[in-house]
Enzyme design. Structure first.
Site, short mmCIF file in Angstrom:
data_model
loop_
_atom_site.label_atom_id
_atom_site.label_comp_id
_atom_site.label_asym_id
_atom_site.label_seq_id
_atom_site.Cartn_x
_atom_site.Cartn_y
_atom_site.Cartn_z
N ARG A 44 0.83 -1.21 0.00
CA ARG A 44 0.00 0.00 0.00
C ARG A 44 0.86 1.27 0.00
O ARG A 44 0.54 2.26 -0.65
CB ARG A 44 -0.94 0.00 1.21
CG ARG A 44 -1.97 1.10 1.15
CD ARG A 44 -3.17 0.88 2.06
NE ARG A 44 -4.31 1.60 1.51
CZ ARG A 44 -4.93 2.60 2.12
NH1 ARG A 44 -4.56 2.97 3.32
NH2 ARG A 44 -5.93 3.22 1.54
N HIS A 48 0.58 4.12 -2.82
CA HIS A 48 0.19 5.51 -2.51
C HIS A 48 1.31 6.51 -2.82
O HIS A 48 1.03 7.67 -3.11
CB HIS A 48 -0.27 5.64 -1.06
CG HIS A 48 -1.69 5.22 -0.86
ND1 HIS A 48 -2.50 5.71 0.12
CD2 HIS A 48 -2.46 4.34 -1.57
CE1 HIS A 48 -3.70 5.15 0.03
NE2 HIS A 48 -3.70 4.31 -0.97
N TRP A 187 -10.40 -8.58 2.46
CA TRP A 187 -11.13 -8.92 1.23
C TRP A 187 -11.15 -10.43 1.01
O TRP A 187 -12.06 -10.94 0.39
CB TRP A 187 -10.47 -8.26 0.03
CG TRP A 187 -10.63 -6.79 -0.07
CD1 TRP A 187 -11.61 -6.14 -0.77
CD2 TRP A 187 -9.79 -5.77 0.49
NE1 TRP A 187 -11.43 -4.78 -0.64
CE2 TRP A 187 -10.33 -4.52 0.11
CE3 TRP A 187 -8.64 -5.78 1.30
CZ2 TRP A 187 -9.76 -3.30 0.50
CZ3 TRP A 187 -8.08 -4.57 1.68
CH2 TRP A 187 -8.63 -3.35 1.29
C1 HEM Z 1 -6.09 -1.11 1.57
C2 HEM Z 1 -9.00 1.78 -1.02
C3 HEM Z 1 -6.65 0.53 -5.05
C4 HEM Z 1 -3.47 -1.94 -2.40
C5 HEM Z 1 -7.06 -0.20 1.22
C6 HEM Z 1 -7.98 0.41 2.14
C7 HEM Z 1 -8.82 1.21 1.41
C8 HEM Z 1 -8.40 1.12 0.04
C9 HEM Z 1 -9.96 2.06 1.95
C10 HEM Z 1 -7.99 0.19 3.65
C11 HEM Z 1 -6.96 1.06 4.36
C12 HEM Z 1 -6.95 0.80 5.85
O1 HEM Z 1 -7.98 1.04 6.49
O2 HEM Z 1 -5.90 0.36 6.37
C13 HEM Z 1 -8.65 1.63 -2.34
C14 HEM Z 1 -9.39 2.21 -3.44
C15 HEM Z 1 -8.75 1.84 -4.58
C16 HEM Z 1 -7.59 1.05 -4.19
C17 HEM Z 1 -10.64 3.06 -3.30
C18 HEM Z 1 -9.09 2.11 -6.03
C19 HEM Z 1 -10.30 2.37 -6.46
C20 HEM Z 1 -5.52 -0.14 -4.66
C21 HEM Z 1 -4.41 -0.46 -5.53
C22 HEM Z 1 -3.50 -1.15 -4.77
C23 HEM Z 1 -4.06 -1.27 -3.44
C24 HEM Z 1 -4.29 -0.05 -7.00
C25 HEM Z 1 -2.15 -1.68 -5.16
C26 HEM Z 1 -1.77 -1.93 -6.39
C27 HEM Z 1 -3.99 -2.03 -1.12
C28 HEM Z 1 -3.46 -2.90 -0.09
C29 HEM Z 1 -4.23 -2.66 1.07
C30 HEM Z 1 -5.19 -1.65 0.70
C31 HEM Z 1 -2.32 -3.91 -0.24
C32 HEM Z 1 -4.09 -3.34 2.43
C33 HEM Z 1 -3.27 -2.50 3.36
C34 HEM Z 1 -3.14 -3.10 4.74
O3 HEM Z 1 -3.44 -4.29 4.94
O4 HEM Z 1 -2.71 -2.37 5.65
N1 HEM Z 1 -7.33 0.25 -0.05
N2 HEM Z 1 -7.59 0.94 -2.82
N3 HEM Z 1 -5.26 -0.62 -3.41
N4 HEM Z 1 -5.03 -1.31 -0.63
FE1 HEM Z 1 -6.36 -0.26 -1.74
#
Ligand code: HEM
Length: 288
Positions: A44, A48, A187
Site C-alpha cells: 500500500r 500511494h 477482502w
Molecule cells: C487497503 C481503497 C486501489 C493496495 C485499502 C484500504 C482502502 C483502500 C480504503 C484500507 C486502508 C486501511 O484502512 O488500512 C482503495 C481504493 C482503490 C484502491 C478506493 C481504487 C479504487 C488499490 C491499488 C492497490 C491497493 C491499486 C495496489 C496496487 C492495497 C493494499 C491494502 C489496501 C495492499 C491493504 C493494506 C493493509 O493491509 O494495511 N485500499 N484501494 N489498493 N489497498 Fe487499496
C-alpha cells in the site's frame, strides 16, 4: 574525477538485492502485526507513493517520497502508512545510499514477491525531493465512489480499463482498519498471499450491505467475515470492468502476468530514469 573519489556510492544490482534480502528478512522477523505480515501495508505504501501521479502535469508519482512530509503524510488516504514507513527505517539506516523513493518501491516489490506473487522487475533512479513537491490532497481514490471515479483517478495516471482491474487485484492482500480508513476487515481468506482470490470472491460470493454504524461497505452473506468496498463492487457492476474480473478469476497465470506488468508501470510513473527498461532487476525470492 570519478564518482568514487567524490565519495558517491554507485550501487550495483547485488547491492539492491542486499536491500531486498534485508526487507525479506524483516518481513519474516516482524510477524507480530495484523495478519502476521507487514507485506500488505508495504504494498500500500508503494502504491500511494506512486498513485499521486498526474500525467497532464507530470507531477507526483514515486519520485520524491514526499509522503515523508506532513501535508502529504497527513492526507486522509495515507492514514496508517506510518507503520510501513517506520518498518523501513532500519533498512534505510543500514543502506543509507538508497533514496527513500527507491526504498519504498523496492519494498513493495519485495512484499509482493515474498507473498508468493509474480516477479516484479524494478529499477533504481528515484531521487528524494523536498516538501515543496508534496502533491495536493485528493489524487488517490475514494472508496465510497463508483466506476466513473475509478476511471477519472486511474485515467489521470494513464491507465486503461484492463490495467485498472489488474491493479485492483492487490486487494487480495491485507485489510481495512477502522482507525485508518474507517472501513473494516479483509477482502480475502488468505490476506498475506498474492492470489486471484479477490476476483473469484467478487463473482462467486453473494454480497450485501454490512449493517453497522461505519461507512457503507459490503460483506459476504455466507461467512460475513470478508468485505468489499463500493469501488471494489463497481468492478462487477460495470460491464467493461467485469470482463477483466472474469478473465482474472478464471486464470491466475493471466492475472499474475498482467498484475506484474501494471505494477512495473505504476512504480515508474513520472520517474526520470537514466537507465533503460532492459536494465530492470528481477530480484531473487528468498528460499525459506
Ligand atoms: C487497503 C481503497 C486501489 C493496495 C485499502 C484500504 C482502502 C483502500 C480504503 C484500507 C486502508 C486501511 O484502512 O488500512 C482503495 C481504493 C482503490 C484502491 C478506493 C481504487 C479504487 C488499490 C491499488 C492497490 C491497493 C491499486 C495496489 C496496487 C492495497 C493494499 C491494502 C489496501 C495492499 C491493504 C493494506 C493493509 O493491509 O494495511 N485500499 N484501494 N489498493 N489497498 Fe487499496
Amino acid at each position: 574525477s570519478s564518482d568514487e573519489t567524490q565519495g558517491i556510492f554507485k550501487a550495483t544490482k547485488e547491492d539492491y538485492q542486499k536491500v531486498y534480502d534485508e526487507i525479506a528478512r524483516l518481513l519474516v522477523d516482524k510477524d507480530d502485526y495484523d495478519d502476521g505480515s507487514y507485506g500488505p501495508v508495504l504494498v500500500r505504501l508503494a502504491w500511494h507513493a506512486s498513485g499521486t501521479y498526474d500525467a497532464a502535469t507530470n507531477t507526483g508519482g514515486s519520485n520524491g517520497a514526499t509522503m515523508r512530509f506532513a501535508p502529504e503524510g497527513d492526507h486522509g488516504a495515507n492514514a496508517g502508512l506510518k507503520h510501513a514507513r517506520d518498518f523501513l527505517e532500519p533498512v534505510k539506516e543500514k543502506f543509507p545510499w538508497i533514496s527513500y523513493s527507491d526504498l519504498w518501491t523496492l519494498a513493495g516489490v519485495c512484499a509482493i514477491q515474498e507473498m508468493q506473487g509474480p516477479i516484479i522487475p524494478w529499477r533504481p533512479g528515484r531521487q528524494d525531493r523536498d516538501v515543496a513537491f508534496c502533491t495536493p490532497d485528493g489524487r488517490l481514490p475514494d472508496a465510497s465512489k463508483d466506476q466513473n471515479h475509478i476511471r477519472a483517478i486511474f485515467g489521470r495516471m494513464g491507465f486503461d480499463d484492463r490495467e485498472m482491474v489488474a491493479l485492483s487485484g492487490a486487494h487480495s492482500l491485507g485489510r481495512c482498519h477502522t482507525d485508518r480508513s474507517g472501513y473494516d476487515g479483509p477482502w480475502a481468506f488468505s490476506p498475506t498471499v498474492v492470489t486471484n482470490e479477490y476476483f473469484r470472491l467478487l463473482l462467486d460470493e453473494k454480497w450485501g450491505w454490512k449493517k453497522w454504524n461505519g461507512p457503507a461497505q459490503y460483506e459476504d452473506q455466507s461467512t460475513k467475515s470478508l468485505m468489499m468496498l463500493p469501488t471494489d463492487m463497481a468492478l462487477i457492476k460495470d460491464k467493461e470492468f467485469k470482463k477483466h474480473v472474469e478473465r482474472y478469476a478464471k486464470d491466475s497465470q493471466v492475472f499474475f502476468k498482467e498484475f506484474s506488468d501494471v505494477i512495473v508501470k505504476l512504480l515508474e510513473l513520472g520517474v526520470p530514469f537514466e537507465s533503460k527498461p532492459e536494465d530492470r532487476i528481477s530480484f531473487k525470492v528468498s528460499d525459506d
